[in-house]
Write an enzyme that holds these catalytic residues in place. Structure first.
Site: not given
Ligand code: ZN
Length: 172
Positions: A46, A51, A94-95, A136-137, A140
């Protein structure tokens, strides 16, 4: 389509609150294509637009990759309409917080609305990984990282690990 670099904590841009998309047009579809390419290149499931440094309420996701398939999904202006009182604890990564995995407690089921790539309003009932990943997304979009859900102690340990990894990366 192009792969764009993914911001990592503690980059202050990750704390920005993203703005709603006024119109789903070709610019947004191009952004979605870039986000998917960037997510696949980084082997994530995701990604939120912020990001890659774009403060717009756009998410992409693909939960089918483990089975070797590609089922890309995009969520524009997502909003949670309902969340279950029942929670579930899932190990999240998380990236933007590379190499750190921690259990986070979240509602087990949600109902959400969003616009799809064509700008059509969709309603979604989600549980399992989809519910966790969406929450989670969506965090952000409010400038919240999964680390922010942890206890102060766990968060500071995780951040120290992250900084150490960054220093090693620079040195190497
Ligand atoms: Zn993340």
């Amino acid at each position: 389509m192009s792969v764009r670099p993914i911001l990592t904590a503690p980059d202050p841009r990750l704390k920005a609150v993203s703005a709603p998309v006024a119109r789903v047009d070709d610019d947004i579809r191009k952004l979605i294509a870039d986000m998917l390419e960037s997510m696949y290149a980084a082997e994530g499931i995701g990604l939120a637009a912020i990001q890659i440094g774009v403060p717009k309420r756009v998410l992409v996701m693909d939960l089918a990759q483990k089975e070797g398939r590609r089922e890309p999904r995009a969520f524009i202006n997502p909003k949670i309409l309902w969340a279950s009182e029942e929670t579930t604890s899932v190990q999240e990564g998380c990236l933007s917080v590379p190499d750190i995995w921690e259990e986070v407690d979240r509602p087990a089921r949600i109902r959400a609305e969003y616009l799809d790539r064509d700008g059509t309003l969709q309603i979604l009932e989600a549980d399992g990984l989809l519910a966790t990943c969406l929450q989670h997304e969506m965090d952000h979009l409010e400038g919240v990282l999964f680390l922010d859900h942890l206890s102060k102690l766990k968060r500071s340990i995780a951040l120290r690990k992250l900084q150490k990894a960054k220093r090693l990366e620079k040195a190497g």
